[in-house]
Design a protein around this motif. Structure first.
Motif, mmCIF file in Angstrom:
data_model
loop_
_atom_site.group_PDB
_atom_site.id
_atom_site.type_symbol
_atom_site.label_atom_id
_atom_site.label_comp_id
_atom_site.label_asym_id
_atom_site.label_seq_id
_atom_site.Cartn_x
_atom_site.Cartn_y
_atom_site.Cartn_z
ATOM 1 N N ASN A 1 3.149 15.949 -35.890
ATOM 2 C CA ASN A 1 4.066 15.063 -36.625
ATOM 3 C C ASN A 1 5.147 14.500 -35.712
ATOM 4 N N ALA B 1 7.844 11.367 -46.128
ATOM 5 C CA ALA B 1 7.671 12.796 -46.415
ATOM 6 C C ALA B 1 9.007 13.441 -46.742
ATOM 7 N N LEU C 1 1.608 17.659 -43.912
ATOM 8 C CA LEU C 1 2.284 18.871 -43.435
ATOM 9 C C LEU C 1 1.573 19.507 -42.249
ATOM 10 N N ASN D 1 13.389 9.634 -49.275
ATOM 11 C CA ASN D 1 14.843 9.600 -49.467
ATOM 12 C C ASN D 1 15.518 10.220 -48.260
ATOM 13 N N PHE E 1 1.405 11.876 -46.584
ATOM 14 C CA PHE E 1 0.263 11.250 -47.273
ATOM 15 C C PHE E 1 0.166 11.824 -48.683
ATOM 16 N N GLY E 2 1.330 11.998 -49.324
ATOM 17 C CA GLY E 2 1.367 12.441 -50.710
ATOM 18 C C GLY E 2 1.386 11.220 -51.609
ATOM 19 N N ASN E 3 2.118 11.306 -52.713
ATOM 20 C CA ASN E 3 2.144 10.188 -53.658
ATOM 21 C C ASN E 3 2.596 8.899 -52.964
ATOM 22 N N VAL E 4 3.760 8.944 -52.323
ATOM 23 C CA VAL E 4 4.329 7.706 -51.771
ATOM 24 C C VAL E 4 3.543 7.234 -50.545
ATOM 25 N N THR F 1 5.915 3.558 -56.459
ATOM 26 C CA THR F 1 6.840 3.667 -55.313
ATOM 27 C C THR F 1 6.146 3.176 -54.045
HETATM 28 P P1 NAD Z 1 4.555 14.470 -52.129
HETATM 29 O O1 NAD Z 1 4.890 15.909 -52.267
HETATM 30 O O2 NAD Z 1 3.536 13.851 -53.018
HETATM 31 O O3 NAD Z 1 4.066 14.175 -50.617
HETATM 32 C C1 NAD Z 1 4.764 14.613 -49.488
HETATM 33 C C2 NAD Z 1 3.868 14.438 -48.263
HETATM 34 O O4 NAD Z 1 4.609 14.820 -47.101
HETATM 35 C C3 NAD Z 1 2.620 15.322 -48.257
HETATM 36 O O5 NAD Z 1 1.551 14.619 -47.647
HETATM 37 C C4 NAD Z 1 3.019 16.499 -47.380
HETATM 38 O O6 NAD Z 1 1.892 17.144 -46.765
HETATM 39 C C5 NAD Z 1 3.865 15.777 -46.354
HETATM 40 N N1 NAD Z 1 4.782 16.667 -45.645
HETATM 41 C C6 NAD Z 1 5.461 17.726 -46.145
HETATM 42 N N2 NAD Z 1 6.163 18.305 -45.159
HETATM 43 C C7 NAD Z 1 5.922 17.587 -44.044
HETATM 44 C C8 NAD Z 1 6.342 17.688 -42.717
HETATM 45 N N3 NAD Z 1 7.148 18.690 -42.306
HETATM 46 N N4 NAD Z 1 5.912 16.751 -41.829
HETATM 47 C C9 NAD Z 1 5.084 15.770 -42.232
HETATM 48 N N5 NAD Z 1 4.641 15.625 -43.478
HETATM 49 C C10 NAD Z 1 5.049 16.532 -44.367
HETATM 50 O O7 NAD Z 1 5.956 13.705 -52.226
HETATM 51 P P2 NAD Z 1 6.184 12.163 -52.593
HETATM 52 O O8 NAD Z 1 6.375 12.035 -54.055
HETATM 53 O O9 NAD Z 1 5.186 11.337 -51.866
HETATM 54 O O10 NAD Z 1 7.656 11.936 -51.970
HETATM 55 C C11 NAD Z 1 7.837 11.706 -50.565
HETATM 56 C C12 NAD Z 1 9.270 11.238 -50.345
HETATM 57 O O11 NAD Z 1 9.515 10.049 -51.097
HETATM 58 C C13 NAD Z 1 10.370 12.226 -50.768
HETATM 59 O O12 NAD Z 1 11.471 12.038 -49.901
HETATM 60 C C14 NAD Z 1 10.757 11.741 -52.155
HETATM 61 O O13 NAD Z 1 12.080 12.129 -52.515
HETATM 62 C C15 NAD Z 1 10.669 10.230 -51.937
HETATM 63 N N6 NAD Z 1 10.514 9.455 -53.159
HETATM 64 C C16 NAD Z 1 9.456 9.661 -53.988
HETATM 65 C C17 NAD Z 1 9.315 8.874 -55.123
HETATM 66 C C18 NAD Z 1 8.121 9.021 -56.031
HETATM 67 O O14 NAD Z 1 7.984 8.199 -56.953
HETATM 68 N N7 NAD Z 1 7.238 9.975 -55.806
HETATM 69 C C19 NAD Z 1 10.269 7.889 -55.425
HETATM 70 C C20 NAD Z 1 11.345 7.698 -54.545
HETATM 71 C C21 NAD Z 1 11.441 8.490 -53.410
#
Ligand code: NAD
Length: 419
Positions: A284, A299, A248, A322, A224-227, A195
């Motif tokens: 943030n 995020a 977060l 999303n 700074f999670g997966n995406v 992604t």
């Molecule tokens: P994740 O849980 O791995 O990472 C989320 C990140 O956002 C973390 O760094 C977390 O600390 C941060 N975060 C959480 N709350 C926050 C806040 N209030 N302010 C700032 N940062 C905050 O999630 P992910 O898999 O990276 O997904 C992120 C977004 O991408 C979501 O909307 C998810 O639906 C969308 N998405 C993910 C994928 C996928 O393959 N993982 C695919 C399509 C869409």
């Protein structure tokens, strides 16, 4: 903004974006109804015994699977474990999957599901039992050519492995029943970074139309999670200057550019970005309003809203999360000439690579990492080109263009099949 109201805002936003595309396509009410109704919505009660304070307690959790549309292929969509989910939210997310799979042009429909639970409440054994019960309840709905779940918020490759195990008990080893599995259990190379890498490829393409070399383009990434982390890594390798990152707990900023690999190591050691060498700490909210060329929300939903849209200074927003932009903010930003690359395009690399995983499972032939990434990049850029061209030709924004292309493909499939 409370999580509950965030869910409602997202559902309103989704309805608004769809209405905009339906109006532009001049669809009649009956056609709109056909396109938005779910094929099937199922709610399950899942009972498990939990050991708490030396005794057993029976707990019941609500599980959901909404299958929105399968005109173009099997239902496809993630399973979310989150305490605030409800049927309305899952329905909106299932619809979003239908448009995303149609836009990226893979032979899938749209679905979403999950359990209303905070996974942190359970230990790994309890989570395994809960997931396997959920898989038992979903079993009649699932199938390699029927409905293929994937990870989403609160679930991961391990959860997919448990579903694979439960399904395989009655059907034999069936890796194509879920995607986002561990590579050791027939998962795909590259799925984890897909992604974020897709977001990075699209961002580089946007930058190629700017009068600046990529090294001078200032990029801000929220999450700074997966995406977020894989977007940052991809863009940094492409030569972009990432001036701010966040999680977060808050944001880190350096006008000179952040060393993304150092940030990844720092998070691996400490859990958070806070305290990263050679950076200043910001909130943030401040991060979203930084002067920059490209802002990438990666995020949460609805982080760009009426409260801050007027203060956003980015020239381009690439929606890695999303639904990060509410419809009111979307209107305000478009009126100010800010270009928005919509979520159904920008983050489609994840489901695209899920499709590649499913194809490898059907073929029983794993692909090399380079092959997955090359196909991912090529398809993302091709679809970006299609959406840009359609938007220019019809003098509309990229989001409406993306929805119109997707809706057109789903409508055509429905017509051809004669539902
Ligand atoms: P994740 O849980 O791995 O990472 C989320 C990140 O956002 C973390 O760094 C977390 O600390 C941060 N975060 C959480 N709350 C926050 C806040 N209030 N302010 C700032 N940062 C905050 O999630 P992910 O898999 O990276 O997904 C992120 C977004 O991408 C979501 O909307 C998810 O639906 C969308 N998405 C993910 C994928 C996928 O393959 N993982 C695919 C399509 C869409």
């Amino acid at each position: 903004m409370q999580t509950k109201s965030r869910n409602c805002i997202c559902q309103d936003t989704q309805r608004h974006f769809l209405r905009r595309a339906f109006d532009s396509l001049e669809l009649e009410d009956a056609q709109r109804e056909l396109l938005i109704s779910s094929f099937r919505e199922t709610r399950f009660s899942i009972h498990i015994m939990l050991r708490r304070n030396g005794g057993d307690i029976l707990r019941t959790f609500q599980g959901y699977r909404v299958q929105h549309n399968h005109a173009r292929g099997p239902f496809k969509g993630g399973l979310r474990y989150h305490p605030e989910i409800n049927q309305g939210e899952i329905r909106a997310l299932a619809q979003l999957m239908t448009w995303k799979t149609a836009l990226i042009d893979i032979p899938f429909g749209g679905a979403k599901g999950g359990i209303a639970i905070d996974p942190a409440e359970l230990d790994s054994w309890e989570l395994e039992v809960l997931t396997k019960r959920f898989a038992q309840k979903m079993e009649p709905l699932l199938g390699v050519h029927q409905d293929i779940p994937a990870p989403d918020m609160g679930t991961n490759a391990q959860v997919m492995a448990w579903i694979l195990e439960e399904y395989s008990k009655t059907h034999g080893y069936t890796p194509g029943i879920v995607t986002g599995k561990p590579v050791e259990l027939s998962g795909s190379q590259g799925r984890e970074e897909a992604t974020g890498y897709g977001v990075a490829c699209i961002t580089r393409k946007v930058v190629s139309g700017m009068p600046l070399p990529i090294k001078d383009v200032r990029v801000v990434i929220q999450g700074f999670g997966n995406v977020g982390s894989h977007t940052a890594r991809g863009l940094s390798k492409m030569g972009a200057r990432i001036i701010a990152l966040s999680d977060l707990k808050g944001a880190v900023y350096s006008e000179a550019g952040i060393d993304v690999e150092a940030a990844v190591s720092h998070v691996a050691q400490t859990g958070w970005l806070q305290g990263l060498d050679a950076t200043e700490q910001l909130s943030n909210d401040e991060l979203l309003e930084l002067p920059c060329d490209i802002l990438i929300p990666a995020a949460l939903e609805a982080v760009i809203n009426c409260d801050n849209a007027g203060s956003i200074k980015a020239k381009v927003i690439v929606e890695a999360a999303n639904m990060p932009t509410t419809h009111q903010a979307d209107t305000q930003l478009r009126e100010r000439g800010v270009m928005i690359v919509p979520d159904i395009l920008a983050n489609a690399g994840g489901v695209l690579t899920s499709y590649y995983e499913w194809v490898q499972n059907l073929q029983e032939f794993p692909w090399e990492y380079e092959s997955v990434m090359r196909r991912l990049e090529q398809r993302m850029l091709r679809v970006y080109g299609e959406v840009s061209h359609y938007a220019d030709e019809n003098q509309i924004d990229m989001r409406t263009a993306a929805y119109e292309i997707a809706i057109g493909r789903v409508s055509r499939a429905i017509q051809l099949r004669g539902f």
